[in-house]
Scaffold this motif. Structure first.
Motif, PDB file in Angstrom:
ATOM      1  N   LYS A 192       0.829  -1.209   0.000  1.00 33.75           N
ATOM      2  CA  LYS A 192       0.000   0.000   0.000  1.00 33.75           C
ATOM      3  C   LYS A 192       0.863   1.259   0.000  1.00 33.75           C
ATOM      4  O   LYS A 192       0.626   2.202  -0.772  1.00 33.75           O
ATOM      5  CB  LYS A 192      -0.936  -0.026   1.200  1.00 33.75           C
ATOM      6  CG  LYS A 192      -1.784   1.226   1.369  1.00 33.75           C
ATOM      7  CD  LYS A 192      -1.176   2.178   2.376  1.00 33.75           C
ATOM      8  CE  LYS A 192      -2.011   3.424   2.547  1.00 33.75           C
ATOM      9  NZ  LYS A 192      -1.365   4.414   3.431  1.00 33.75           N
ATOM     10  N   ASP A 199      -8.707  -4.031  -0.168  1.00 37.91           N
ATOM     11  CA  ASP A 199      -9.683  -3.578  -1.158  1.00 37.91           C
ATOM     12  C   ASP A 199      -9.847  -2.059  -1.161  1.00 37.91           C
ATOM     13  O   ASP A 199     -10.031  -1.448  -2.213  1.00 37.91           O
ATOM     14  CB  ASP A 199     -11.028  -4.259  -0.910  1.00 37.91           C
ATOM     15  CG  ASP A 199     -10.974  -5.763  -1.174  1.00 37.91           C
ATOM     16  OD1 ASP A 199     -10.117  -6.186  -1.984  1.00 37.91           O
ATOM     17  OD2 ASP A 199     -11.759  -6.503  -0.558  1.00 37.91           O
ATOM     18  N   HIS A 200      -9.772  -1.460   0.034  1.00 40.22           N
ATOM     19  CA  HIS A 200      -9.899   0.001   0.118  1.00 40.22           C
ATOM     20  C   HIS A 200      -8.789   0.693  -0.667  1.00 40.22           C
ATOM     21  O   HIS A 200      -9.036   1.684  -1.371  1.00 40.22           O
ATOM     22  CB  HIS A 200      -9.866   0.441   1.582  1.00 40.22           C
ATOM     23  CG  HIS A 200      -9.917   1.924   1.764  1.00 40.22           C
ATOM     24  ND1 HIS A 200     -11.095   2.645   1.688  1.00 40.22           N
ATOM     25  CD2 HIS A 200      -8.931   2.835   2.003  1.00 40.22           C
ATOM     26  CE1 HIS A 200     -10.837   3.930   1.875  1.00 40.22           C
ATOM     27  NE2 HIS A 200      -9.534   4.074   2.070  1.00 40.22           N
ATOM     28  N   GLN A 247      -7.003  -0.777  -2.989  1.00 36.81           N
ATOM     29  CA  GLN A 247      -6.968  -1.390  -4.317  1.00 36.81           C
ATOM     30  C   GLN A 247      -5.587  -1.982  -4.659  1.00 36.81           C
ATOM     31  O   GLN A 247      -5.013  -1.726  -5.718  1.00 36.81           O
ATOM     32  CB  GLN A 247      -7.371  -0.354  -5.374  1.00 36.81           C
ATOM     33  CG  GLN A 247      -8.773   0.194  -5.165  1.00 36.81           C
ATOM     34  CD  GLN A 247      -9.171   1.239  -6.194  1.00 36.81           C
ATOM     35  OE1 GLN A 247      -8.344   1.740  -6.952  1.00 36.81           O
ATOM     36  NE2 GLN A 247     -10.458   1.567  -6.240  1.00 36.81           N
ATOM     37  N   ARG A 294      -4.930  -5.467  -4.293  1.00 39.05           N
ATOM     38  CA  ARG A 294      -5.005  -6.905  -4.553  1.00 39.05           C
ATOM     39  C   ARG A 294      -4.353  -7.301  -5.890  1.00 39.05           C
ATOM     40  O   ARG A 294      -3.730  -8.368  -5.980  1.00 39.05           O
ATOM     41  CB  ARG A 294      -6.457  -7.381  -4.501  1.00 39.05           C
ATOM     42  CG  ARG A 294      -6.621  -8.870  -4.210  1.00 39.05           C
ATOM     43  CD  ARG A 294      -8.083  -9.251  -4.041  1.00 39.05           C
ATOM     44  NE  ARG A 294      -8.666  -8.680  -2.841  1.00 39.05           N
ATOM     45  CZ  ARG A 294      -8.620  -9.238  -1.645  1.00 39.05           C
ATOM     46  NH1 ARG A 294      -8.017 -10.416  -1.496  1.00 39.05           N
ATOM     47  NH2 ARG A 294      -9.178  -8.654  -0.600  1.00 39.05           N
TER      48      ARG A 294
END
Length: 431
Positions: free
Chosen positions: A27, A103-104, A106, A108
């Motif tokens: 992230k 997922d928040h 993005q 993945r």
């Protein structure tokens, strides 16, 4: 140091592990513009140890696990846990939190699942990552985030035990121990949690400790114990620790009253054992304390105080070795050598090798891993530089520790959550 690292958004980066440390690393890299990131994850989903699996090859928490640090002090720096979560979230809630985080932000698509790394080798300043299925790829930078809770440390005692022996690594739930006589070995969080769980169904449950431990309840004065402790940080350390011991004595009484040994070290000089149920179960006769093991005679265990008892199963909750199966030991060997990394992250000789989450805090790893990843980004951007005399800086960190931790292998990685958090935050902010 090569200029490769500075202001190069095309840097090709490999991340090993998509557990809590790996996902915050991805992230922070992606958010800073480093899009050429590939994370290799051996499982089919994110979460690392928090993915419950009954498969023994996967190192996972057991089914009823709840975190031992509170929600407030376990969150990533910019992604709070839902307010509906309890003070101590469960395994299922934490796994959902990690998936929501992925997922928040993005991230993945940057993760290759079912991709176990078999080797990582460095040639001409480039890392070659080889997977178990023999796929290979080359990278400019390697960040290792797979932790160290996978290679069980099992002690050796004279004699032979004829019953079942396993490590806490293989403990998944208490069902198979119904009606059995079980001895749990260890005094840490896993040992105490497992002893409590097994005592619910076993015919007899004992716990063997080689020394006395300080047991910290999950709640003090109605608040999570780490929240209570955080409110005392303004008090000078010596007085603060005295008050902490006084509170424990008032709440719990003497450990001798429970049949436990008196600790031979001060509070917080070992990794904290946070458990509210062990003493309760001891007093209710569900768990019997024992001293260290002396030897085995068939299914009989001889203890150092001369007592002997028969058991069907022994579970060693005795920690893990600090090993990395994909590195040659001539490159990385922290099991037999000190962990010489600046901020437990930056390698002093191999500047394109970093570790995130390779520490054992008196608190939660994940917020610290988040800050480590933020610092890596600032290093790559050229906004933050390593200390000029890196070897001396690492030596100072290893020798000037906040507490006089006892000399055991697990304490190689021990840090104080609050002190280390503020240290990282200060280095990141004071550019």
């Amino acid at each position: 140091m090569t200029k490769l690292f500075f202001m190069n958004s095309n840097l090709k980066i490999a991340v090993i592990g998509a557990g809590p440390s790996g996902i915050t690393t991805i992230k922070n890299l992606v958010e800073a513009g480093y899009k050429n990131v590939t994370c290799f994850e051996m499982n089919d989903q994110v979460g690392g140890n928090w993915v419950y699996s009954e498969t023994e090859g996967h190192s996972s928490v057991f089914k009823t696990t709840h975190i031992i640090s509170s929600r407030k002090f376990s969150e990533y720096t910019d992604f709070p846990m839902p307010s509906s979560y309890p003070d101590y979230p469960s395994q299922q809630e934490l796994l959902q939190y990690f998936n929501d985080y992925v997922d928040h932000f993005q991230i993945r698509p940057y993760i290759q699942f079912n991709s176990r790394v078999s080797s990582a080798s460095l040639t001409n300043n480039q890392w070659t990552i080889t997977l178990e299925d023999q796929r290979k790829d080359h990278f400019d930078l390697l960040i290792v985030c797979n932790g160290h809770h996978w290679d069980p440390r099992i002690p050796s005692y004279p004699g032979h035990f004829s019953g079942e022996i396993l490590h806490s690594h293989s403990f998944k739930n208490n069902q198979k121990f119904s009606g059995k006589k079980v001895l749990v070995v260890g005094g840490g969080n896993s040992a105490c949690d497992i002893a409590v769980e097994i005592s619910r169904v076993a015919k007899k449950t004992s716990i063997s400790m080689r020394r006395g431990y300080h047991f910290i309840p999950k709640f003090i004065m109605g608040m999570p114990s780490d929240t209570f402790y955080s409110k005392t940080l303004w008090i000078p350390k010596r007085i603060r620790l005295f008050l902490q011991k006084l509170v424990l004595r008032l709440v719990q009484g003497k450990y001798e009253n429970y049949g436990l040994q008196t600790p031979d070290h001060d509070i917080l000089e070992t990794h904290a054992t946070v458990n509210s149920e062990l003493l309760y179960f001891i007093k209710h006769g569900k768990i019997k304390p024992k001293v260290n093991i002396q030897s085995f005679e068939n299914n009989q265990v001889v203890f150092e105080d001369g007592s002997q008892e028969k058991f069907d199963t022994i579970i060693y909750a005795t920690g893990y070795k600090i090993t990395f199966p994909f590195f040659e030991t001539k490159v990385i060997d922290y099991e037999n050598n000190p962990v010489e990394l600046y901020n437990y992250c930056f390698h002093p000789q191999i500047h394109n090798l970093m570790f995130v989450g390779l520490l054992q805090p008196l608190g939660c790893i994940w917020p610290l891993a988040d800050l480590q990843a933020q610092q890596i980004v600032q290093f790559l951007n050229g906004k933050w530089k390593l200390p000029q005399n890196l070897d001396r800086a690492i030596h100072n960190q290893l020798t000037n520790r906040p507490f006089n931790f006892i000399d055991t292998p697990r304490h190689k990685l021990e840090v104080d959550f609050h002190i280390f958090y503020q240290h990282l935050k200060k280095e990141i902010q004071n550019l």
